[in-house]
Motif scaffolding. Structure first.
Motif, PDB file in Angstrom:
ATOM      1  N   UNK A  61       0.831  -1.204   0.000  1.00 21.25           N
ATOM      2  CA  UNK A  61       0.000   0.000   0.000  1.00 21.25           C
ATOM      3  C   UNK A  61       0.862   1.250   0.000  1.00 21.25           C
ATOM      4  N   UNK A  62       1.932   1.238   0.777  1.00 17.35           N
ATOM      5  CA  UNK A  62       2.840   2.378   0.807  1.00 17.35           C
ATOM      6  C   UNK A  62       3.489   2.603  -0.554  1.00 17.35           C
ATOM      7  N   UNK A  63       3.870   1.513  -1.195  1.00 20.41           N
ATOM      8  CA  UNK A  63       4.456   1.609  -2.526  1.00 20.41           C
ATOM      9  C   UNK A  63       3.456   2.174  -3.524  1.00 20.41           C
ATOM     10  N   UNK A  64       2.215   1.691  -3.447  1.00 16.47           N
ATOM     11  CA  UNK A  64       1.183   2.192  -4.353  1.00 16.47           C
ATOM     12  C   UNK A  64       0.938   3.677  -4.148  1.00 16.47           C
ATOM     13  N   UNK A  65       0.841   4.107  -2.889  1.00 18.26           N
ATOM     14  CA  UNK A  65       0.595   5.520  -2.613  1.00 18.26           C
ATOM     15  C   UNK A  65       1.721   6.394  -3.146  1.00 18.26           C
ATOM     16  N   UNK A  66       2.924   5.919  -3.081  1.00 14.95           N
ATOM     17  CA  UNK A  66       4.035   6.709  -3.622  1.00 14.95           C
ATOM     18  C   UNK A  66       3.918   6.859  -5.135  1.00 14.95           C
ATOM     19  N   UNK A  67       3.453   5.815  -5.794  1.00 15.98           N
ATOM     20  CA  UNK A  67       3.247   5.931  -7.237  1.00 15.98           C
ATOM     21  C   UNK A  67       2.056   6.835  -7.535  1.00 15.98           C
ATOM     22  N   UNK A  68       0.971   6.672  -6.798  1.00 10.95           N
ATOM     23  CA  UNK A  68      -0.250   7.449  -7.056  1.00 10.95           C
ATOM     24  C   UNK A  68       0.010   8.944  -6.905  1.00 10.95           C
ATOM     25  N   UNK A  69       0.713   9.321  -5.849  1.00  9.17           N
ATOM     26  CA  UNK A  69       0.958  10.732  -5.588  1.00  9.17           C
ATOM     27  C   UNK A  69       2.222  11.254  -6.270  1.00  9.17           C
ATOM     28  N   UNK A  70       3.150  10.375  -6.592  1.00  7.91           N
ATOM     29  CA  UNK A  70       4.433  10.863  -7.084  1.00  7.91           C
ATOM     30  C   UNK A  70       4.920  10.258  -8.376  1.00  7.91           C
ATOM     31  N   UNK A  71       3.995   9.743  -9.215  1.00  7.28           N
ATOM     32  CA  UNK A  71       4.428   9.134 -10.478  1.00  7.28           C
ATOM     33  C   UNK A  71       5.181  10.134 -11.352  1.00  7.28           C
ATOM     34  N   UNK A  72       4.824  11.397 -11.238  1.00  5.18           N
ATOM     35  CA  UNK A  72       5.459  12.425 -12.062  1.00  5.18           C
ATOM     36  C   UNK A  72       6.429  13.274 -11.247  1.00  5.18           C
ATOM     37  N   UNK A  73       6.936  12.708 -10.134  1.00  7.07           N
ATOM     38  CA  UNK A  73       7.892  13.431  -9.305  1.00  7.07           C
ATOM     39  C   UNK A  73       9.173  13.722 -10.082  1.00  7.07           C
ATOM     40  N   UNK A  74       9.664  14.967  -9.970  1.00  7.69           N
ATOM     41  CA  UNK A  74      10.899  15.381 -10.670  1.00  7.69           C
ATOM     42  C   UNK A  74      10.820  15.068 -12.160  1.00  7.69           C
ATOM     43  N   UNK A  75       9.654  15.267 -12.739  1.00  9.12           N
ATOM     44  CA  UNK A  75       9.427  14.947 -14.141  1.00  9.12           C
ATOM     45  C   UNK A  75      10.273  15.849 -15.035  1.00  9.12           C
ATOM     46  N   UNK A  76      10.936  15.255 -16.008  1.00  6.09           N
ATOM     47  CA  UNK A  76      11.726  16.002 -16.978  1.00  6.09           C
ATOM     48  C   UNK A  76      11.738  15.230 -18.287  1.00  6.09           C
ATOM     49  N   UNK A  77      12.129  15.905 -19.364  1.00  4.64           N
ATOM     50  CA  UNK A  77      12.185  15.245 -20.667  1.00  4.64           C
ATOM     51  C   UNK A  77      13.254  14.159 -20.698  1.00  4.64           C
ATOM     52  N   UNK A  78      14.225  14.267 -19.837  1.00  6.99           N
ATOM     53  CA  UNK A  78      15.303  13.292 -19.819  1.00  6.99           C
ATOM     54  C   UNK A  78      14.917  12.018 -19.068  1.00  6.99           C
ATOM     55  N   UNK A  79      14.188  12.175 -17.968  1.00  3.41           N
ATOM     56  CA  UNK A  79      13.901  11.015 -17.108  1.00  3.41           C
ATOM     57  C   UNK A  79      12.421  10.630 -17.082  1.00  3.41           C
ATOM     58  N   UNK A  80      11.539  11.550 -17.416  1.00  2.00           N
ATOM     59  CA  UNK A  80      10.096  11.302 -17.376  1.00  2.00           C
ATOM     60  C   UNK A  80       9.678  10.779 -15.997  1.00  2.00           C
ATOM     61  N   UNK A  81       9.216   9.529 -15.896  1.00  2.00           N
ATOM     62  CA  UNK A  81       8.683   8.992 -14.643  1.00  2.00           C
ATOM     63  C   UNK A  81       9.694   8.139 -13.869  1.00  2.00           C
TER      64      UNK A  81
END
Length: 281
Positions: free
Chosen positions: A16-36
């Protein structure tokens, strides 16, 4: 050889903790170089900490998730769940390494992105917006509230379902999305979406002309809109819609440029008297 009692198992709290991190932070530090990439790594940290008590083992395992990753955030949840299952198998001595995990991620992110973008962005969201617009007649806020609540609930519980299905069934969870059954479901949903968008078009889009031809005595001898209504009511609306579809579907013009072109056409139409916005100054 490890016995059954020595098998490492991910508990519900960690997943559940892992899922919540993806749900809230899938686009964390999003950039054209690294994306997700960084959002993916953040979602895997609880998994790695649970499976590998030693810090050196955690550092070694996290390198598998430093590769580029980008897919549809909603349906992509199933890939994160599958990864958690594969990581658990790797921690228990199965013949799975970081390259195998990366091959799986690279192979799935493209198809899942294509399916997710068409199913979620191209079908589900227009359906919800169509319903919300119908509920907003007269300036009512009910439509906006409905859209926000419905979208948040569907996004959260839909992604949660996919995450745990991915963990439970592994790569078999993807077969439904990319197989024949999944294709049939997507086709059916697409038909419903087209019907909803068509209903929105008929209810909310209304293109008319104010062009009138007058004789030497000043009397109107041709009202173009009345003539069009006698031939095909809503003809201009249909033509504008087909024109926009032709630009985006056939000429691959972006939606932004299409809207800008409509603005220019509208301005020119007002200047020459073809359109009348009904404004008074």
């Amino acid at each position: 050889m490890e016995t059954t009692n020595d098998m490492k198992k991910l508990d519900h709290k960690t997943l559940t903790k892992s899922f919540h991190r993806w749900f809230w932070g899938a686009l964390t530090c999003f950039s054209q170089e690294h994306m997700q990439t960084f959002g993916y790594m953040a979602s895997m940290l609880p998994i790695l900490r649970k499976l590998y008590p030693k810090h050196d083992d955690q550092v070694k395992a996290i390198h598998a998730y430093t590769a580029f990753f980008n897919t549809n955030p909603m349906l992509g949840t199933v890939i994160v769940g599958i990864t958690a299952s594969m990581e658990q198998a790797r921690a228990n001595g199965k013949e799975i390494d970081g390259e195998t995990i990366n091959d799986m991620r690279a192979g799935l992110m493209g198809p899942i992105a294509g399916i997710g973008d068409s199913l979620i962005d191209g079908t589900l969201i227009p359906i919800l917006l169509g319903i919300s617009l119908g509920m907003s007649t007269g300036g009512s806020p009910v439509g906006a509230i409905f859209y926000i609540v419905a979208w948040v609930l569907m996004a959260y519980f839909g992604q949660r379902f996919l995450y745990f299905r991915g963990y439970r069934f592994g790569d078999q969870a993807v077969s439904f999305l990319v197989g024949k059954q999944g294709a049939a479901v997507r086709h059916a949903i697409g038909i419903v979406g087209s019907m909803v968008v068509g209903g929105v078009l008929a209810s909310w889009v209304n293109v008319t002309t104010s062009l009138k031809l007058r004789g030497a005595d000043g009397k109107v001898f041709l009202n173009l809109q009345d003539k069009l209504n006698s031939i095909y009511p809503g003809l201009l609306t249909v033509l504008v819609t087909l024109f926009c579809w032709w630009l985006m579907a056939k000429k691959h013009v972006s939606a932004i440029w299409t809207m800008l072109l409509l603005v220019v056409v509208s301005l020119v139409g007002v200047l020459v008297g073809f359109f009348n916005p009904g404004l008074s100054y």
